[in-house]
Scaffold this motif. Structure first.
Motif, mmCIF file in Angstrom:
data_model
loop_
_atom_site.group_PDB
_atom_site.id
_atom_site.type_symbol
_atom_site.label_atom_id
_atom_site.label_comp_id
_atom_site.label_asym_id
_atom_site.label_seq_id
_atom_site.Cartn_x
_atom_site.Cartn_y
_atom_site.Cartn_z
ATOM 1 N N GLU A 149 26.106 42.474 3.012
ATOM 2 C CA GLU A 149 26.563 43.851 3.147
ATOM 3 C C GLU A 149 27.930 44.001 2.474
ATOM 4 N N GLY A 167 22.244 51.285 8.543
ATOM 5 C CA GLY A 167 23.121 51.924 9.516
ATOM 6 C C GLY A 167 22.741 53.388 9.677
ATOM 7 N N GLY A 168 23.473 54.267 8.981
ATOM 8 C CA GLY A 168 23.289 55.717 9.119
ATOM 9 C C GLY A 168 21.839 56.182 9.090
ATOM 10 N N ALA A 198 30.169 49.262 0.383
ATOM 11 C CA ALA A 198 28.919 50.043 0.376
ATOM 12 C C ALA A 198 28.533 50.523 1.771
ATOM 13 N N ILE A 199 29.251 50.054 2.799
ATOM 14 C CA ILE A 199 28.833 50.396 4.161
ATOM 15 C C ILE A 199 29.360 51.766 4.574
ATOM 16 N N GLY A 200 28.423 52.656 4.855
ATOM 17 C CA GLY A 200 28.771 53.994 5.328
ATOM 18 C C GLY A 200 29.473 54.848 4.289
ATOM 19 N N LYS A 231 25.022 51.299 15.640
ATOM 20 C CA LYS A 231 26.482 51.306 15.865
ATOM 21 C C LYS A 231 26.806 52.061 17.162
ATOM 22 N N HIS A 276 29.429 41.424 11.624
ATOM 23 C CA HIS A 276 29.392 42.701 10.903
ATOM 24 C C HIS A 276 30.798 43.024 10.399
ATOM 25 N N ASN A 298 20.833 49.357 12.655
ATOM 26 C CA ASN A 298 22.096 49.180 13.387
ATOM 27 C C ASN A 298 22.626 50.563 13.767
ATOM 28 N N LEU A 323 19.330 45.920 6.255
ATOM 29 C CA LEU A 323 20.014 46.288 7.492
ATOM 30 C C LEU A 323 20.528 47.704 7.248
ATOM 31 N N GLY A 367 24.025 48.432 3.252
ATOM 32 C CA GLY A 367 25.100 49.210 2.640
ATOM 33 C C GLY A 367 24.518 50.463 2.030
ATOM 34 N N SER A 368 24.592 51.561 2.818
ATOM 35 C CA SER A 368 24.115 52.867 2.355
ATOM 36 C C SER A 368 22.660 52.861 1.876
HETATM 37 C C1 PEP Z 1 25.567 48.698 8.542
HETATM 38 O O1 PEP Z 1 26.300 49.139 9.384
HETATM 39 O O2 PEP Z 1 25.124 47.555 8.684
HETATM 40 C C2 PEP Z 1 25.255 49.540 7.387
HETATM 41 C C3 PEP Z 1 24.688 48.974 6.370
HETATM 42 O O3 PEP Z 1 25.601 50.874 7.455
HETATM 43 P P1 PEP Z 1 25.151 52.051 6.441
HETATM 44 O O4 PEP Z 1 23.689 51.872 6.165
HETATM 45 O O5 PEP Z 1 25.447 53.313 7.172
HETATM 46 O O6 PEP Z 1 25.967 51.878 5.205
#
Ligand code: PEP
Length: 255
Positions: free
Chosen positions: A167, A234-235, A171-173, A11, A95, A9, A232, A212-213
């Motif tokens: 998620e 993100g970063g 834990a996200i970002g 973003k 999300h 993702n 899933l 989540g991270s």
């Molecule tokens: C996300 O946006 O779905 C996500 C899990 O982000 P991150 O991995 O950056 O925490």
């Protein structure tokens, strides 16, 4: 056994040039057998460019959101038909950033899910509790409400077009991923809930991924959970090197 899925993702990140270069690197880095079940979700405006590069590979294209109406006066929105038209196989729905920043509720999530499934686009359906909810012991209640409302009126013969992404919002970002035990506990709860909503055979085959991270350093232990079928990301999906490592660890952790 559920199919493993690894979503990236992106973003609201990357320039066109960066999107093109990241996609090209991933296509080159991942062998065809490793590309299956990998879904890249760039910003809307780069979907077509990414799709062009993905031609000839097994990597799938996903959007980060969709609107439920088929067409009309909905300035700024994108329909399922439009996503299908440019070659999207997946769309992320619900999300936590959509829920929190753009105030999407469970009813909106349900409408988006139903219209995506009807339009033939598979859904990565995100659920997760906030830190406050976890601290108040409301994790299961929150997840149950999100899943029951999100899947309302979705026939269980469509569940094979749905990937559930657990998620936890905290834990996200944030760099604070759930422990493998915390993640497995919720994934197992989700699978039991899906069994009630459909049946054991359907629920057993559903892909439930963690987000989540996630990094190349923590994914191995997360994948030890029996009900964790992928991630899933993100970063860490913005670096070809990190995302490739994550995909490889997930693929190698499959029996
Ligand atoms: C996300 O946006 O779905 C996500 C899990 O982000 P991150 O991995 O950056 O925490």
């Amino acid at each position: 056994m559920p199919k493993s899925i690894v979503g990236g993702n992106w973003k609201m990140n990357t320039t066109l040039q960066e999107a093109v270069s990241l996609t090209g690197l991933l296509k080159d880095n991942l062998k065809v057998s490793q590309q299956e079940g990998v879904v890249l979700c760039p910003p809307f405006v780069y979907l077509s460019a990414v799709k062009d590069i993905l031609r000839g590979s097994e990597i799938r294209l996903g959007a980060q959101d969709v609107y439920f109406q088929p067409k009309g006066a909905f300035t700024g929105e994108i329909s399922v038909g439009m996503l299908k038209d440019i070659g999207c196989d997946y769309v992320i729905i619900g999300h936590s950033e959509r829920r929190q920043i753009f105030k999407e509720d469970n009813d909106m999530v349900n409408k988006k899910l139903k219209s995506s499934l009807q339009g033939g686009v598979s859904c990565i359906f995100c659920v997760g509790e906030t830190l406050e909810q976890r601290q108040e012991n409301l994790t299961e209640k929150t997840i149950r409400q999100q899943i029951e409302a999100g899947l309302d009126e979705v026939p269980s013969d469509r569940y094979n077009q749905i990937v559930i992404a657990y998620e936890p919002v905290w834990a996200i970002g944030t760099g604070k991923n759930a422990t493998p035990e915390q993640a497995q506990e919720v994934h197992s709860f989700i699978r039991k809930l899906l069994t009630h909503l459909s049946n054991e055979i359907v629920a057993r085959e559903m892909t439930i991924i963690y987000g989540g991270s996630v990094t190349a350093d923590n994914i191995q232990s997360l994948m030890e959970g029996n009900d964790i079928n992928g991630a899933l990301v993100g970063g860490a999906s913005l670096s070809a090197d990190s995302f490739t490592k994550i995909v490889n660890i997930i693929k190698n952790s499959r029996p």
